[in-house]
Structures are given as C-alpha cells and as structure tokens.
Write a protein that holds these residues in place. Structure first.
Motif, PDB file in Angstrom:
ATOM      1  N   LYS A 192       0.818  -1.212   0.000  1.00  0.00           N
ATOM      2  CA  LYS A 192       0.000   0.000   0.000  1.00  0.00           C
ATOM      3  C   LYS A 192       0.853   1.265   0.000  1.00  0.00           C
ATOM      4  O   LYS A 192       0.542   2.236  -0.691  1.00  0.00           O
ATOM      5  N   TYR A 193       1.935   1.266   0.786  1.00  0.00           N
ATOM      6  CA  TYR A 193       2.735   2.490   0.967  1.00  0.00           C
ATOM      7  C   TYR A 193       4.052   2.499   0.187  1.00  0.00           C
ATOM      8  O   TYR A 193       4.846   3.419   0.350  1.00  0.00           O
ATOM      9  N   THR A 215       4.698   2.823  -5.829  1.00  0.00           N
ATOM     10  CA  THR A 215       3.277   3.007  -6.131  1.00  0.00           C
ATOM     11  C   THR A 215       2.748   4.332  -5.602  1.00  0.00           C
ATOM     12  O   THR A 215       1.581   4.655  -5.802  1.00  0.00           O
ATOM     13  N   ASN A 216       3.605   5.091  -4.923  1.00  0.00           N
ATOM     14  CA  ASN A 216       3.222   6.397  -4.375  1.00  0.00           C
ATOM     15  C   ASN A 216       4.289   7.436  -4.703  1.00  0.00           C
ATOM     16  O   ASN A 216       4.771   8.139  -3.826  1.00  0.00           O
ATOM     17  N   THR A 217       4.659   7.518  -5.946  1.00  0.00           N
ATOM     18  CA  THR A 217       5.730   8.408  -6.374  1.00  0.00           C
ATOM     19  C   THR A 217       5.478   9.840  -5.921  1.00  0.00           C
ATOM     20  O   THR A 217       4.406  10.392  -6.148  1.00  0.00           O
ATOM     21  N   ASP A 220       5.030  10.967  -2.954  1.00  0.00           N
ATOM     22  CA  ASP A 220       4.224  11.087  -1.736  1.00  0.00           C
ATOM     23  C   ASP A 220       5.108  10.826  -0.518  1.00  0.00           C
ATOM     24  O   ASP A 220       5.364   9.681  -0.155  1.00  0.00           O
ATOM     25  N   PRO A 247       7.076   3.181  -2.113  1.00  0.00           N
ATOM     26  CA  PRO A 247       7.412   4.397  -2.884  1.00  0.00           C
ATOM     27  C   PRO A 247       7.160   4.265  -4.385  1.00  0.00           C
ATOM     28  O   PRO A 247       6.826   5.260  -5.039  1.00  0.00           O
ATOM     29  N   ALA A 267       3.557   8.715   2.359  1.00  0.00           N
ATOM     30  CA  ALA A 267       3.517   7.279   2.073  1.00  0.00           C
ATOM     31  C   ALA A 267       4.908   6.667   2.255  1.00  0.00           C
ATOM     32  O   ALA A 267       5.044   5.572   2.800  1.00  0.00           O
ATOM     33  N   GLU A 268       5.928   7.396   1.821  1.00  0.00           N
ATOM     34  CA  GLU A 268       7.297   6.899   1.977  1.00  0.00           C
ATOM     35  C   GLU A 268       7.660   6.766   3.454  1.00  0.00           C
ATOM     36  O   GLU A 268       8.271   5.783   3.866  1.00  0.00           O
TER      37      GLU A 268
END
Length: 124
Positions: free
Chosen positions: A51-52, A56-58, A60, A54, A63-64
């Motif tokens: 989910k978090y 998949t959450n570029t 963010d 990096p 999230a990182e």
C-alpha cells in the motif's frame, strides 16, 4: 578539505542503523496484536508495504515515511531476538544506541575487565 566519512547520514539503509522513523508502537504500526504469530505479522506487513511502497506512491512523502515505519516494525517483530528485546524494553531494546543490542542489556560496558594486565604476583 575534510575527508571525514560520516555514515550516520545514510538514510537509504533500513537494516543497518535504525533511526526509528517514529516511536509509534510496532504492533499498532502493523495493525496486529502483541501475541500474533510470525505469519500474521508477515501478512500484515506485506499488505501495508504494498500500500505504501514508494514505487506506487511516487512523490508522496507521507507514504514513503509510512513505508519506512512499517518496514522498521516488521524487521523487529519478525526477528525472535529483536522482538523479545522490543517486548521487554520497548524501542530502547532495539535501538543500537541504547546498549541493549549484543548481550541483552547486562554486563560490563567496558568489556574485558582489566584489559589483560596481570595484577598478580610479580615474582619478587
């Protein structure tokens, strides 16, 4: 020019030196109860890591940071010795700067006592 090697600023490695992204309870971070088995902890970690992550959450940062937290929690709780130290002493038990690592917290902080000197009879 100073050619000093300062390894304390290496934030890329989560396994060598822990800085603890947060002091949140590792069990709460992973959303598991304290008595859960390794399989449940692993499953919770993989779900949160996915989910978090990096990738998949570029871009963010939150999230990182969360990814870092769940990874730290999993590294401690998936290792029997680390988990025992954490359960006993909290974050201090798994903080490499606390002195609990390598020996469970007891013993002489100066190591080998008299450092090899023989204070016995000098033969006179």
């Amino acid at each position: 020019s100073s050619n000093t090697n300062n390894n304390n600023n290496n934030n890329n490695s989560l396994t060598t030196k822990r800085s603890f992204a947060s002091k949140a309870d590792f069990y709460k971070t992973l959303g598991v109860a304290k008595g859960e088995d390794k399989g449940t902890i692993k499953k919770a970690y993989f779900k949160l890591a996915k989910k978090y992550h990096p990738d998949t959450n570029t871009g963010d940062d939150k999230a990182e940071e969360k990814f870092r937290e769940v990874t730290e929690a999993y590294e401690v709780l998936s290792d029997d010795k680390q988990r025992e130290l954490y359960d006993t002493y909290g974050h201090a038990g798994v903080d490499p700067n606390s002195g609990f690592q390598n020996g469970g917290g007891g013993g002489n902080p100066f190591g080998g006592g008299a450092g090899g000197f023989d204070f016995g009879n000098d033969g006179s």
